[in-house]
Enzyme design. Structure first.
Site, PDB file in Angstrom:
ATOM      1  N   ASN A  24      43.436 110.499 133.025  1.00  0.00           N
ATOM      2  CA  ASN A  24      43.205 110.767 131.663  1.00  0.00           C
ATOM      3  C   ASN A  24      42.356 111.947 131.535  1.00  0.00           C
ATOM      4  O   ASN A  24      41.089 111.707 131.683  1.00  0.00           O
ATOM      5  CB  ASN A  24      42.721 109.504 130.909  1.00  0.00           C
ATOM      6  CG  ASN A  24      42.249 110.036 129.442  1.00  0.00           C
ATOM      7  OD1 ASN A  24      42.623 110.835 128.925  1.00  0.00           O
ATOM      8  ND2 ASN A  24      41.652 109.048 128.864  1.00  0.00           N
ATOM      9  N   TRP A  25      42.614 113.073 131.327  1.00  0.00           N
ATOM     10  CA  TRP A  25      42.148 114.472 131.173  1.00  0.00           C
ATOM     11  C   TRP A  25      40.978 114.600 130.051  1.00  0.00           C
ATOM     12  O   TRP A  25      40.297 115.576 130.086  1.00  0.00           O
ATOM     13  CB  TRP A  25      42.949 115.586 131.571  1.00  0.00           C
ATOM     14  CG  TRP A  25      43.254 115.574 132.807  1.00  0.00           C
ATOM     15  CD1 TRP A  25      43.390 114.743 133.827  1.00  0.00           C
ATOM     16  CD2 TRP A  25      44.194 116.644 133.391  1.00  0.00           C
ATOM     17  NE1 TRP A  25      44.015 115.155 135.074  1.00  0.00           N
ATOM     18  CE2 TRP A  25      44.803 116.311 134.655  1.00  0.00           C
ATOM     19  CE3 TRP A  25      44.890 118.013 132.977  1.00  0.00           C
ATOM     20  CZ2 TRP A  25      45.627 116.991 135.587  1.00  0.00           C
ATOM     21  CZ3 TRP A  25      45.704 118.508 133.459  1.00  0.00           C
ATOM     22  CH2 TRP A  25      46.027 118.251 134.949  1.00  0.00           C
ATOM     23  N   LYS A  26      41.396 113.706 129.028  1.00  0.00           N
ATOM     24  CA  LYS A  26      40.760 113.755 127.635  1.00  0.00           C
ATOM     25  C   LYS A  26      40.492 115.309 127.193  1.00  0.00           C
ATOM     26  O   LYS A  26      41.780 115.911 127.357  1.00  0.00           O
ATOM     27  CB  LYS A  26      39.378 113.204 128.107  1.00  0.00           C
ATOM     28  CG  LYS A  26      39.272 111.535 128.517  1.00  0.00           C
ATOM     29  CD  LYS A  26      38.013 111.021 128.306  1.00  0.00           C
ATOM     30  CE  LYS A  26      38.313 109.737 129.204  1.00  0.00           C
ATOM     31  NZ  LYS A  26      37.054 108.764 129.051  1.00  0.00           N
TER      32      LYS A  26
ATOM     33  N   HIS B 178      43.392 104.373 123.318  1.00  0.00           N
ATOM     34  CA  HIS B 178      42.390 104.451 123.870  1.00  0.00           C
ATOM     35  C   HIS B 178      41.170 104.248 123.204  1.00  0.00           C
ATOM     36  O   HIS B 178      41.249 104.380 121.811  1.00  0.00           O
ATOM     37  CB  HIS B 178      42.155 106.045 124.341  1.00  0.00           C
ATOM     38  CG  HIS B 178      41.395 106.073 125.412  1.00  0.00           C
ATOM     39  ND1 HIS B 178      40.059 106.293 125.180  1.00  0.00           N
ATOM     40  CD2 HIS B 178      41.432 106.169 126.726  1.00  0.00           C
ATOM     41  CE1 HIS B 178      39.192 106.232 126.196  1.00  0.00           C
ATOM     42  NE2 HIS B 178      39.904 106.345 127.297  1.00  0.00           N
TER      43      HIS B 178
ATOM     44  N   GLU C  38      38.201 105.607 122.531  1.00  0.00           N
ATOM     45  CA  GLU C  38      37.868 106.666 122.036  1.00  0.00           C
ATOM     46  C   GLU C  38      38.685 106.986 120.689  1.00  0.00           C
ATOM     47  O   GLU C  38      37.952 107.519 119.555  1.00  0.00           O
ATOM     48  CB  GLU C  38      37.914 108.198 122.835  1.00  0.00           C
ATOM     49  CG  GLU C  38      36.668 107.866 124.121  1.00  0.00           C
ATOM     50  CD  GLU C  38      36.980 108.408 125.474  1.00  0.00           C
ATOM     51  OE1 GLU C  38      37.914 109.302 125.529  1.00  0.00           O
ATOM     52  OE2 GLU C  38      36.241 108.139 126.245  1.00  0.00           O
TER      53      GLU C  38
ATOM     54  N   GLU D 196      40.345  98.345 129.792  1.00  0.00           N
ATOM     55  CA  GLU D 196      39.282  99.460 129.944  1.00  0.00           C
ATOM     56  C   GLU D 196      38.114  99.080 129.001  1.00  0.00           C
ATOM     57  O   GLU D 196      38.062  99.195 127.905  1.00  0.00           O
ATOM     58  CB  GLU D 196      39.419 100.812 129.335  1.00  0.00           C
ATOM     59  CG  GLU D 196      40.829 101.667 130.049  1.00  0.00           C
ATOM     60  CD  GLU D 196      40.779 103.074 129.968  1.00  0.00           C
ATOM     61  OE1 GLU D 196      40.928 103.743 130.926  1.00  0.00           O
ATOM     62  OE2 GLU D 196      40.613 103.632 128.890  1.00  0.00           O
TER      63      GLU D 196
ATOM     64  N   GLY E 188      32.980 105.850 131.527  1.00  0.00           N
ATOM     65  CA  GLY E 188      32.276 107.220 131.671  1.00  0.00           C
ATOM     66  C   GLY E 188      30.702 106.850 131.906  1.00  0.00           C
ATOM     67  O   GLY E 188      29.889 107.615 131.916  1.00  0.00           O
TER      68      GLY E 188
ATOM     69  N   SER F  63      35.166 103.955 134.778  1.00  0.00           N
ATOM     70  CA  SER F  63      34.339 104.394 136.025  1.00  0.00           C
ATOM     71  C   SER F  63      35.286 103.869 137.373  1.00  0.00           C
ATOM     72  O   SER F  63      34.394 103.678 138.253  1.00  0.00           O
ATOM     73  CB  SER F  63      32.825 103.692 135.930  1.00  0.00           C
ATOM     74  OG  SER F  63      32.172 104.315 134.732  1.00  0.00           O
TER      75      SER F  63
ATOM     76  N   GLY G 203      39.384 108.604 134.356  1.00  0.00           N
ATOM     77  CA  GLY G 203      38.916 109.621 133.694  1.00  0.00           C
ATOM     78  C   GLY G 203      38.082 110.738 134.249  1.00  0.00           C
ATOM     79  O   GLY G 203      38.900 111.582 134.988  1.00  0.00           O
ATOM     80  N   GLY G 204      36.934 110.670 134.406  1.00  0.00           N
ATOM     81  CA  GLY G 204      36.315 111.713 135.017  1.00  0.00           C
ATOM     82  C   GLY G 204      36.666 112.254 136.363  1.00  0.00           C
ATOM     83  O   GLY G 204      36.698 113.217 136.779  1.00  0.00           O
TER      84      GLY G 204
HETATM   85  P1  PGA Z   1      36.335 107.144 133.111  1.00  0.00           P
HETATM   86  O1  PGA Z   1      37.308 107.241 131.874  1.00  0.00           O
HETATM   87  O2  PGA Z   1      37.177 107.170 134.480  1.00  0.00           O
HETATM   88  O3  PGA Z   1      35.532 108.331 133.067  1.00  0.00           O
HETATM   89  O4  PGA Z   1      35.431 106.019 132.851  1.00  0.00           O
HETATM   90  C1  PGA Z   1      38.267 106.286 131.894  1.00  0.00           C
HETATM   91  C2  PGA Z   1      39.216 106.332 130.507  1.00  0.00           C
HETATM   92  O5  PGA Z   1      38.439 106.707 129.592  1.00  0.00           O
HETATM   93  O6  PGA Z   1      40.430 106.558 130.398  1.00  0.00           O
END
Ligand code: PGA
Length: 255
Positions: free
Chosen positions: A10-12, A99, A101, A171, A177, A217, A238-239
Site C-alpha cells: 500500500n503505497w498510500k 483502510h 486512514e 490492521e 506506521g 508495521s 505500507g512503509g
Molecule cells: P505500515 O502500514 O506497514 O506502514 O504500518 C500498513 C498499512 O497502513 O496498510
C-alpha cells in the site's frame, strides 16, 4: 485448503506516477522467481495506476495491481471520485476498501465500506477490505467484538463465491506506521475470529477460502513470524513497500 499467500504493498500518498513505475521496475527482478508461489500486488495512488499498469503489461510481469479506494457508483456527479470501471479499464485486480486512514480522515463507515465491497466485486475486481481496532478499543478488551462488527457490516450481502474470494486485512490502528505490532499469536487470534465470522455468515467453505492478511508495521524482520501463523495468509505492507529491497524481502518471507 491451500490458500495462496498474498503480499500487497500500500503505497498510500507517497509515489508520483514516475516514481511508481521506477519502483516496479526495481521490484520486478527481485520477486520474479517468487510470484508463481506468492501473489504479489502493488497499490499505487490513482495517478500512478496507468504507468504501473503499462510497465506490468509491457514487461509481462505477474504482478497484481490494486487501487487504494473507489466510489461505489459506476458513474455520476461525484467530483474527485473514481468509479470501479475506471479501475478495471486500467486492469486493476484489487481495491483496498475501508483502510483505517479512510475511516479516520474521510468519514468511511462500515456502510460505505459495504457499498464499495459490493461495487468492486460487481466490476470484476477483488476488495481488500480493511478492519482493525484502536488502542482504546484494545485496552477495553473489545477488539474481537469490534472487528467482528466491522466484518459483519462490511462484508454483508455477498454471495458465497464472493465471500470466498474476499481478502480481509486485519490492521490494528495502533500498529500502522508506528513500529509497534501485536505478537504473531495475538494477530492470529483476531484473524481466526475474522475467519470464523465469515464462516458464520457464509459457511465453512467460504471461511476456509477467505484470505486474511495482517498489516501494521510489517517489516522484513518480522514478516516471517506473522506469515507462519495458520490464519494469516500474507500481509498488507505500507512503509516497507516503498523500497524494492525491503518489500522483496517481505515477499520472500511468505514463500
Ligand atoms: P505500515 O502500514 O506497514 O506502514 O504500518 C500498513 C498499512 O497502513 O496498510
Amino acid at each position: 485448503m491451500d490458500r495462496r499467500m498474498l503480499v500487497a504493498g500500500n503505497w498510500k500518498m507517497y509515489t508520483t506516477s514516475g516514481e511508481g513505475a521506477a519502483l516496479v521496475e526495481d521490484l520486478a527482478p527481485r520477486v520474479s522467481d517468487d510470484w508463481d508461489e506468492v501473489e504479489v500486488a502493488v497499490c499505487p495512488p490513482f495517478t500512478g495506476l496507468k504507468a504501473v499498469s503499462t510497465v506490468i503489461e509491457l514487461d509481462h510481469l505477474k504482478l497484481k495491481l490494486g487501487a487504494q479506494d473507489v466510489h461505489w457508483e459506476s458513474e455520476g456527479a461525484f467530483t474527485g471520485a473514481i468509479a470501479p470501471r475506471m479501475l478495471t479499464e486500467l486492469r486493476c485486480d484489487y481495491v483496498i476498501v475501508g483502510h483505517s486512514e479512510r475511516r479516520e480522515y474521510f468519514g468511511e463507515t462500515n456502510e460505505t465500506v459495504n457499498r464499495k465491497v459490493k461495487a468492486v466485486f460487481a466490476a470484476g475486481m477483488v476488495p481488500i477490505m480493511c478492519c482493525g481496532e484502536s488502542l482504546a478499543t484494545r485496552d477495553a478488551l473489545e477488539t474481537e467484538s469490534f472487528v467482528r462488527k466491522q466484518i459483519m457490516e462490511g462484508a454483508a450481502g455477498l454471495d458465497t463465491a464472493e465471500a470466498a474470494e474476499l481478502v480481509i486485512a486485519y490492521e490494528p490502528i495502533w500498529a500502522i506506521g508506528t513500529g509497534r505490532t501485536p505478537t504473531p499469536e495475538a494477530a492470529n487470534d483476531v484473524c481466526r475470529t475474522i475467519r470464523a465470522t465469515v464462516g458464520a455468515m457464509y459457511g465453512p467453505p467460504a471461511a476456509m477460502a477467505v484470505r486474511v492478511l495482517y498489516g501494521g508495521s510489517v517489516k522484513a524482520e518480522n514478516a516471517r513470524m506473522f506469515f507462519s501463523e495458520p490464519d494469516i495468509d500474507g500481509g498488507l505492507v505500507g512503509g516497507a513497500a516503498l523500497k524494492a529491497d525491503s518489500f522483496a524481502d517481505i515477499v520472500k518471507a511468505a514463500l
